[in-house]
Design a protein around this motif. Structure first.
Motif, PDB file in Angstrom:
ATOM      1  N   PRO A 178      11.157 -86.574  98.120  1.00 57.68           N
ATOM      2  CA  PRO A 178      11.711 -87.339  98.821  1.00 57.68           C
ATOM      3  C   PRO A 178      11.284 -88.915  98.299  1.00 57.68           C
ATOM      4  CG  PRO A 178      12.638 -85.582  99.893  1.00 57.68           C
ATOM      5  CD  PRO A 178      11.112 -85.538  99.473  1.00 57.68           C
ATOM      6  N   ALA A 179      10.197 -88.415  99.011  1.00 59.12           N
ATOM      7  CA  ALA A 179       9.725 -90.216  98.730  1.00 59.12           C
ATOM      8  C   ALA A 179       8.951 -90.858  97.649  1.00 59.12           C
ATOM      9  CB  ALA A 179       8.717 -90.073  99.742  1.00 59.12           C
ATOM     10  N   TRP A 180       8.971 -90.158  96.982  1.00 60.86           N
ATOM     11  CA  TRP A 180       8.239 -90.158  95.412  1.00 60.86           C
ATOM     12  C   TRP A 180       9.602 -90.542  94.769  1.00 60.86           C
ATOM     13  CZ3 TRP A 180       3.209 -90.134  93.011  1.00 60.86           C
ATOM     14  CH2 TRP A 180       2.425 -89.988  94.315  1.00 60.86           C
ATOM     15  N   GLU A 181      10.303 -89.763  95.035  1.00 60.13           N
ATOM     16  CA  GLU A 181      11.664 -89.488  93.821  1.00 60.13           C
ATOM     17  C   GLU A 181      12.528 -91.244  94.257  1.00 60.13           C
ATOM     18  OE1 GLU A 181      16.701 -87.310  92.943  1.00 60.13           O
ATOM     19  OE2 GLU A 181      14.042 -86.534  94.186  1.00 60.13           O
ATOM     20  N   ASP A 227      13.323 -84.769  87.802  1.00 59.93           N
ATOM     21  CA  ASP A 227      15.321 -85.133  88.353  1.00 59.93           C
ATOM     22  C   ASP A 227      15.461 -86.309  88.451  1.00 59.93           C
ATOM     23  OD1 ASP A 227      15.154 -82.418  89.551  1.00 59.93           O
ATOM     24  OD2 ASP A 227      13.856 -83.251  91.577  1.00 59.93           O
ATOM     25  N   VAL A 228      14.776 -87.492  88.454  1.00 61.12           N
ATOM     26  CA  VAL A 228      15.132 -88.727  88.304  1.00 61.12           C
ATOM     27  C   VAL A 228      16.337 -88.731  86.462  1.00 61.12           C
ATOM     28  CG1 VAL A 228      15.031 -91.526  88.288  1.00 61.12           C
ATOM     29  CG2 VAL A 228      13.806 -89.976  89.882  1.00 61.12           C
ATOM     30  N   PHE A 229      14.915 -88.440  85.707  1.00 60.38           N
ATOM     31  CA  PHE A 229      14.966 -88.432  84.024  1.00 60.38           C
ATOM     32  C   PHE A 229      15.987 -87.772  83.559  1.00 60.38           C
ATOM     33  CE2 PHE A 229      10.986 -91.665  84.822  1.00 60.38           C
ATOM     34  CZ  PHE A 229      11.335 -92.354  85.019  1.00 60.38           C
ATOM     35  N   GLU A 230      16.224 -86.404  84.518  1.00 64.43           N
ATOM     36  CA  GLU A 230      16.981 -84.962  84.689  1.00 64.43           C
ATOM     37  C   GLU A 230      16.431 -85.140  82.887  1.00 64.43           C
ATOM     38  OE1 GLU A 230      21.182 -86.774  83.092  1.00 64.43           O
ATOM     39  OE2 GLU A 230      21.537 -87.518  85.322  1.00 64.43           O
TER      40      GLU A 230
END
Length: 575
Positions: A178-181, A227-230
């Motif tokens: 979660p911290a990296w995201e 996850d962020v860039f899907e």
């Protein structure tokens, strides 16, 4: 423009007023774009994008018009009309911006920085070198952040991103996904990445950073970026980034295959991957246990393993394992199947190429001397095992086998005083036991003789249906005279059988009356009756009849007379 209805449509779409500048427009666009699902509402996103670009053009026009008006006031010249001249500069600026487009997939092979600018329709980016971008037409008015090279914008944000990753890679946040995201999303929300081309180049930089090989924290960054860039849900997105996108795409597939393994095997392999990130080589015992798992990971998941663990440490393991004392290993141990090749990517130059596939340690087989030594060792072990088996066979089987000789006669031991006393006690106890059993038998016989036999309840004899039930059945006989019947006595007799609950189970016509309609009416009345009492006999006869006579009086008022008596008797078998 205080009234919202007088504002242009693009300002109303961005919820802005007439005093908005470029910074305000960018912030409004960043706010509105978060409220739109680009995949589900493509038309709404295009409308928002058109409003954003139009608002930037409008702001440039307003600023250019103000500057042109000040210059005209200073020179005292009439200048061009405000309807034509001021509009020429924004048009030229947009033409120059559209001409300087670039393809993000060519980022790895480009010799220098790439100028990228988005088109209004969101079309694919085309490659343009720095020379072509500098040759494009430039506007006459001062440049703003919207006109800065997207390469520079993405480079600035990426530099801040790398600085944040260095801090996350230390301490407890190394594996804190979660911290990296959150750090990656914070960089994406930077105002400098409002430019879609700069945002795409930033994504390409992150992708190339991951494809360049493992560094501390990359195993967590890979999951956060996917996850962020899907990247998992939109696999076509990775294909736009060329070879680097193919590497990450294959790594995502291999990660899915890794997760589908058995839980115990996956746990062991995770520990091996964790030790591969450590620069220290394991001790010989640990290395012997971990090396088969490391080679299995390199064979099954080569691309993903290079992104989440150190390839240099794996080579050091192989060298250290080869230096260990020779042990018996199965043929082909550690070999990588043909066709598996791992792309060796340099993160500094962002260039990629296929490295030769690792074929594992030398699997040509043991030498002749080693084979002879191995055969001799096996023969010695087999000889020892055979001798042990023969000894056990003699001890437990041969010695205990019965022989043809008769066993020696048992030597009678002389009786002692204790033996005599023991026999006397046994006889005494036997006499007492016999006396007690006889006494108990007499007591049982006396109790049986004095006991009075219990009177069983007298079973009630079954009875025939009562007169009330017979009359009730007659009252439900529905037969209408047709005045065509000849005078006479008509009687029908039925056999009725009941079940255990008193319900009629069968009705049989035993003796017809001669009037089929009358017989059918009687049978219906019998079948429709309610269950009989429990003491009713299970099978009996019911007889119903009527007598038809003609009266000498008026026939219309004459009524047939029924003088017969209805009966119900138990059925008796024929003699």
């Amino acid at each position: 423009m205080s009234d919202s209805e007088d504002l242009p449509w693009f300002l109303r779409r961005l919820a802005l007023d007439g005093s908005a500048d470029q910074r305000t427009i960018r912030r409004a666009y960043a706010r509105e774009v978060k409220r739109i699902d680009q995949a589900a509402d493509a038309e709404g996103f295009q409308q928002l994008r058109a409003a954003y670009e139009t608002a930037l053009q409008w702001e440039e026009y307003q600023r250019y018009y103000a500057q042109q008006g000040e210059r005209d006031d200073d020179d005292g010249a009439a200048g061009a009309s405000p309807e034509t001249a001021p509009a020429a500069a924004p048009v030229q600026a947009l033409a120059a911006q559209d001409a300087a487009t670039a393809n993000v997939s060519s980022l790895a092979a480009a010799p220098g920085p790439i100028a990228v600018a988005p088109s209004s329709a969101g079309a694919d980016l085309q490659p343009v070198t720095e020379t072509a971008a500098s040759a494009a037409a430039q506007p006459d008015f001062p440049l703003t952040i919207a006109d800065v090279d997207p390469q520079q914008l993405s480079a600035d944000v990426f530099e801040a991103f790398i600085a944040g990753c260095s801090g996350l890679a230390q301490g407890r946040t190394l594996h804190d996904a979660p911290a990296w995201e959150q750090h990656l999303r914070t960089c994406l929300h930077d105002d400098r990445l409002v430019n879609l081309a700069a945002r795409a180049i930033f994504e390409a930089r992150v992708l190339h950073l991951l494809a360049g090989g493992w560094r501390p924290g990359h195993e967590t960054l890979l999951e956060a970026a996917a996850d962020v860039f899907e990247w998992r849900s939109d696999r076509h997105r990775l294909r736009r980034f060329g070879h680097a996108g193919a590497i990450v795409d294959r790594a995502i597939d291999e990660r899915s295959m890794f997760d589908n393994q058995d839980g115990e095997l996956k746990s062991v392999q995770r520990q091996v991957i964790q030790r591969l990130r450590d620069s220290d080589t394991p001790d010989p015992g640990q290395l012997r246990n971990d090396m088969p798992h490391a080679e299995q990971l390199a064979a099954r998941f080569p691309t993903w393993l290079e992104l989440v663990a150190s390839a240099d440490n794996l080579e050091q393991w192989r060298l250290a394992h080869a230096a260990l004392p020779a042990v018996a290993q199965p043929p082909g141990y550690g070999a990588v199947p043909s066709g598996w090749q791992v792309g060796n990517v340099s993160s500094q130059q962002a260039t990629y190429g296929d490295a030769p596939a690792y074929t594992g340690p030398d699997t040509a087989g043991p030498s002749a001397a080693q084979r002879i030594k191995r055969i001799a060792k096996r023969f010695a072990l087999g000889f020892v095992a055979f001798n042990v088996a023969m000894v056990l066979l003699r001890v437990f089987v041969i010695d205990d086998a019965p022989s043809g000789k008769s066993p020696p006669a048992a030597v009678e031991r002389p009786r002692t005083r204790l033996d005599i006393e023991y026999e006397a006690l046994e006889k005494k106890y036997a006499a007492h036991r016999a006396e007690r059993e006889a006494r108990e038998a007499l007591q049982r016989q006396a109790a049986q003789a004095n006991a009075r036999p219990e009177k069983l309840p007298e079973a009630k004899a079954p009875v025939a249906p009562g007169k009330e039930r017979i009359a009730e059945i007659r009252s439900r006989i529905r037969y209408r005279l047709t005045h065509m019947e000849p005078p006479g006595d008509y009687r029908s007799e039925f056999t009725v059988q009941l079940d255990s609950k008193g319900k009629i189970s069968n009705v049989t016509l035993r003796k017809p009356s001669g009037l089929p309609q009358y017989d059918a009416a009687v049978e219906r009345a019998i079948r429709d009756t309610e269950p009989f009492p429990p003491d009713t006999m299970p099978k009996f006869l019911l007889s119903y009849g009527m007598e038809i006579v003609l009266k000498p009086a008026a026939p219309a008022q004459g009524q047939p007379a029924n003088t017969a008596t209805d009966t119900a008797t138990p059925e008796t078998p024929p003699q």
